[in-house]
Design a protein around this motif. Structure first.
Motif, PDB file in Angstrom:
ATOM      1  N   ASP A   1      37.458   7.791  16.221  1.00  0.00           N
ATOM      2  CA  ASP A   1      38.059   7.385  15.401  1.00  0.00           C
ATOM      3  C   ASP A   1      38.060   7.083  13.700  1.00  0.00           C
ATOM      4  OD1 ASP A   1      41.273   7.599  15.117  1.00  0.00           O
ATOM      5  OD2 ASP A   1      41.560   5.551  15.409  1.00  0.00           O
ATOM      6  N   THR A   2      38.235   7.847  13.365  1.00  0.00           N
ATOM      7  CA  THR A   2      39.307   7.912  11.936  1.00  0.00           C
ATOM      8  C   THR A   2      40.502   8.699  11.152  1.00  0.00           C
ATOM      9  OG1 THR A   2      37.920   7.886   9.455  1.00  0.00           O
ATOM     10  CG2 THR A   2      37.600   9.936  10.949  1.00  0.00           C
ATOM     11  N   SER A   3      40.984   8.492  10.337  1.00  0.00           N
ATOM     12  CA  SER A   3      41.900   9.262   9.979  1.00  0.00           C
ATOM     13  C   SER A   3      41.486  10.935   8.803  1.00  0.00           C
ATOM     14  CB  SER A   3      42.747   8.741   8.298  1.00  0.00           C
ATOM     15  OG  SER A   3      41.327   8.303   7.754  1.00  0.00           O
ATOM     16  N   PRO A   4      42.567  11.669   9.646  1.00  0.00           N
ATOM     17  CA  PRO A   4      42.120  12.977   8.844  1.00  0.00           C
ATOM     18  C   PRO A   4      41.670  14.033   7.831  1.00  0.00           C
ATOM     19  CG  PRO A   4      44.427  12.987   9.752  1.00  0.00           C
ATOM     20  CD  PRO A   4      43.410  11.861  10.004  1.00  0.00           C
ATOM     21  N   ASN A   5      41.094  14.560   7.481  1.00  0.00           N
ATOM     22  CA  ASN A   5      40.393  14.524   5.868  1.00  0.00           C
ATOM     23  C   ASN A   5      42.012  15.115   5.208  1.00  0.00           C
ATOM     24  OD1 ASN A   5      39.414  14.983   3.456  1.00  0.00           O
ATOM     25  ND2 ASN A   5      37.789  16.726   4.723  1.00  0.00           N
ATOM     26  N   PHE A   6      42.392  15.364   4.293  1.00  0.00           N
ATOM     27  CA  PHE A   6      43.563  15.947   3.821  1.00  0.00           C
ATOM     28  C   PHE A   6      42.167  16.972   2.481  1.00  0.00           C
ATOM     29  CE2 PHE A   6      45.207  11.563   5.190  1.00  0.00           C
ATOM     30  CZ  PHE A   6      46.172  12.135   5.904  1.00  0.00           C
ATOM     31  N   LYS A   7      43.528  17.805   2.467  1.00  0.00           N
ATOM     32  CA  LYS A   7      43.061  19.214   0.899  1.00  0.00           C
ATOM     33  C   LYS A   7      43.381  18.057   0.172  1.00  0.00           C
ATOM     34  CE  LYS A   7      43.694  23.563   0.069  1.00  0.00           C
ATOM     35  NZ  LYS A   7      43.794  24.770   0.530  1.00  0.00           N
ATOM     36  N   GLY A   8      41.398  17.992  -0.494  1.00  0.00           N
ATOM     37  CA  GLY A   8      41.835  17.907  -2.104  1.00  0.00           C
ATOM     38  C   GLY A   8      40.789  16.695  -1.797  1.00  0.00           C
ATOM     39  N   ASP A   9      40.379  15.836  -0.644  1.00  0.00           N
ATOM     40  CA  ASP A   9      40.053  14.550  -0.593  1.00  0.00           C
ATOM     41  C   ASP A   9      38.448  14.975  -0.513  1.00  0.00           C
ATOM     42  OD1 ASP A   9      41.735  12.720  -0.602  1.00  0.00           O
ATOM     43  OD2 ASP A   9      42.112  12.876   1.442  1.00  0.00           O
TER      44      ASP A   9
ATOM     45  N   ALA B   1      32.820  -0.646  16.547  1.00  0.00           N
ATOM     46  CA  ALA B   1      32.227  -1.240  15.024  1.00  0.00           C
ATOM     47  C   ALA B   1      33.107  -0.565  13.858  1.00  0.00           C
ATOM     48  CB  ALA B   1      30.698  -1.178  14.725  1.00  0.00           C
ATOM     49  N   VAL B   2      33.651  -1.342  13.426  1.00  0.00           N
ATOM     50  CA  VAL B   2      34.628  -0.264  11.815  1.00  0.00           C
ATOM     51  C   VAL B   2      33.539  -0.175  10.856  1.00  0.00           C
ATOM     52  CG1 VAL B   2      36.392   0.171  11.002  1.00  0.00           C
ATOM     53  CG2 VAL B   2      36.495  -0.457  12.868  1.00  0.00           C
ATOM     54  N   VAL B   3      32.861   0.810  10.346  1.00  0.00           N
ATOM     55  CA  VAL B   3      32.445   1.250   9.210  1.00  0.00           C
ATOM     56  C   VAL B   3      33.124   1.947   7.662  1.00  0.00           C
ATOM     57  CG1 VAL B   3      30.292   0.580   9.959  1.00  0.00           C
ATOM     58  CG2 VAL B   3      31.253   2.516   9.272  1.00  0.00           C
ATOM     59  N   SER B   4      33.550   1.575   7.325  1.00  0.00           N
ATOM     60  CA  SER B   4      33.550   2.902   5.533  1.00  0.00           C
ATOM     61  C   SER B   4      33.083   3.508   5.592  1.00  0.00           C
ATOM     62  CB  SER B   4      33.811   1.921   4.360  1.00  0.00           C
ATOM     63  OG  SER B   4      34.588   0.813   4.256  1.00  0.00           O
ATOM     64  N   VAL B   5      33.357   5.011   5.819  1.00  0.00           N
ATOM     65  CA  VAL B   5      32.615   5.770   4.971  1.00  0.00           C
ATOM     66  C   VAL B   5      33.398   6.851   4.220  1.00  0.00           C
ATOM     67  CG1 VAL B   5      31.769   6.542   8.276  1.00  0.00           C
ATOM     68  CG2 VAL B   5      34.034   7.260   7.211  1.00  0.00           C
ATOM     69  N   PRO B   6      32.776   8.101   3.318  1.00  0.00           N
ATOM     70  CA  PRO B   6      33.593   9.062   2.593  1.00  0.00           C
ATOM     71  C   PRO B   6      34.988   9.653   3.330  1.00  0.00           C
ATOM     72  CG  PRO B   6      31.080   9.034   2.296  1.00  0.00           C
ATOM     73  CD  PRO B   6      30.954   8.550   3.721  1.00  0.00           C
ATOM     74  N   PHE B   7      35.880  10.319   2.329  1.00  0.00           N
ATOM     75  CA  PHE B   7      36.589  10.278   2.861  1.00  0.00           C
ATOM     76  C   PHE B   7      35.918  12.330   3.727  1.00  0.00           C
ATOM     77  CE2 PHE B   7      39.247   8.089   0.015  1.00  0.00           C
ATOM     78  CZ  PHE B   7      40.226   7.447   0.759  1.00  0.00           C
ATOM     79  N   HIS B   8      35.118  12.692   3.659  1.00  0.00           N
ATOM     80  CA  HIS B   8      35.547  13.421   4.105  1.00  0.00           C
ATOM     81  C   HIS B   8      33.991  13.765   5.620  1.00  0.00           C
ATOM     82  CE1 HIS B   8      31.078  13.250   2.224  1.00  0.00           C
ATOM     83  NE2 HIS B   8      30.647  14.161   2.798  1.00  0.00           N
ATOM     84  N   ILE B   9      33.936  12.997   6.055  1.00  0.00           N
ATOM     85  CA  ILE B   9      33.562  12.986   7.183  1.00  0.00           C
ATOM     86  C   ILE B   9      35.160  12.117   8.443  1.00  0.00           C
ATOM     87  CG2 ILE B   9      32.621  10.755   9.014  1.00  0.00           C
ATOM     88  CD1 ILE B   9      30.483  11.880   6.563  1.00  0.00           C
ATOM     89  N   LEU B  10      34.016  13.574   9.561  1.00  0.00           N
ATOM     90  CA  LEU B  10      35.576  13.442  10.438  1.00  0.00           C
ATOM     91  C   LEU B  10      35.511  13.198  11.553  1.00  0.00           C
ATOM     92  CD1 LEU B  10      36.117  17.148   9.720  1.00  0.00           C
ATOM     93  CD2 LEU B  10      37.334  16.018   8.684  1.00  0.00           C
ATOM     94  N   GLU B  11      36.193  12.709  12.113  1.00  0.00           N
ATOM     95  CA  GLU B  11      35.963  12.291  13.873  1.00  0.00           C
ATOM     96  C   GLU B  11      35.110  13.084  14.520  1.00  0.00           C
ATOM     97  OE1 GLU B  11      39.469  11.595  17.623  1.00  0.00           O
ATOM     98  OE2 GLU B  11      39.864  10.672  15.334  1.00  0.00           O
ATOM     99  N   GLY B  12      34.471  12.675  15.345  1.00  0.00           N
ATOM    100  CA  GLY B  12      33.661  13.063  16.492  1.00  0.00           C
ATOM    101  C   GLY B  12      32.800  13.360  16.055  1.00  0.00           C
ATOM    102  N   GLU B  13      31.717  12.966  14.016  1.00  0.00           N
ATOM    103  CA  GLU B  13      30.875  13.351  14.170  1.00  0.00           C
ATOM    104  C   GLU B  13      29.787  12.209  14.112  1.00  0.00           C
ATOM    105  OE1 GLU B  13      30.924  17.138  10.341  1.00  0.00           O
ATOM    106  OE2 GLU B  13      32.334  14.479   9.876  1.00  0.00           O
TER     107      GLU B  13
END
Length: 187
Positions: free
Chosen positions: A136-144, A159-171
């Motif tokens: 689960d993570t918020s979707p990537n928005f264009k420009g992020d 566990a919850v970790v901080s990831v860069p904006f370009h990382i998507l759910e399922g990866e």
């Protein structure tokens, strides 16, 4: 084996009054007057408590009878985390105090290092780098696409970790379990 003040360092396992500890912080102090001493924070393997201790020249402690054994994590039954020795198929259960922070990185079938003190399981160490899937993570928005921003991502272990904006759910990503930091995306 006896350990003296000069042998102490961060990460070392020591035994004081029959209790095994790990040194989590180490500071060598050389005051203007008087002899040097070592100030440490030590964490008990038995109950997880951290205490401060000062060692002076001549102070000694013992090396605990701790053995690390590779075991497979099976499941959490609500009370205990169950591990199996893959050679003898013997199972051992550790409670949440003994497992500690490692619990958020445990995935069924993962091999971990279980610490045995006088042949009794007391603690667990997960690998320093683990690969976990994002559920689960918020979707990537264009420009992020900037690497500076981060967003929270929930992993398959909870566990919850901080990831860069370009990382998507399922990866699947690599995490440093000591710091809880994102390392990279698994290709």
């Amino acid at each position: 084996m006896t350990i003296e003040m000069g042998d102490l360092k961060k990460g070392l396992k020591i035994e004081i009054d029959g209790i095994p500890y790990r040194i989590v912080e180490y500071q060598h102090v050389k005051p203007g007057k008087g002899p040097a001493f070592v100030r440490v924070k030590i964490k008990s393997f038995l109950d997880g408590k951290v205490i401060d201790k000062t060692f002076h020249a001549g102070d000694k402690c013992e090396t605990p009878n701790i053995v690390e054994k590779s075991m497979q994590y099976l499941y959490h039954d609500g009370d205990l985390y169950q591990f199996m020795d893959s050679e003898t198929y013997e199972q051992v259960g550790l409670d949440s105090n003994q497992v500690g922070e490692s619990a958020k990185w445990l995935l069924e079938s993962m091999y971990v290092s279980v610490l045995l003190y006088n042949e009794k399981a007391i603690s667990v160490n997960v690998p320093q780098i683990v690969e976990l899937k994002i559920i689960d993570t918020s979707p990537n928005f264009k420009g992020d696409t900037s690497s500076a921003g981060k967003k929270p991502a929930k992993l398959e272990t909870g566990a919850v970790v901080s990831v860069p904006f370009h990382i998507l759910e399922g990866e699947t990503i690599r995490i440093n379990t000591e710091t809880g930091d994102y390392i990279e995306k698994v290709k």
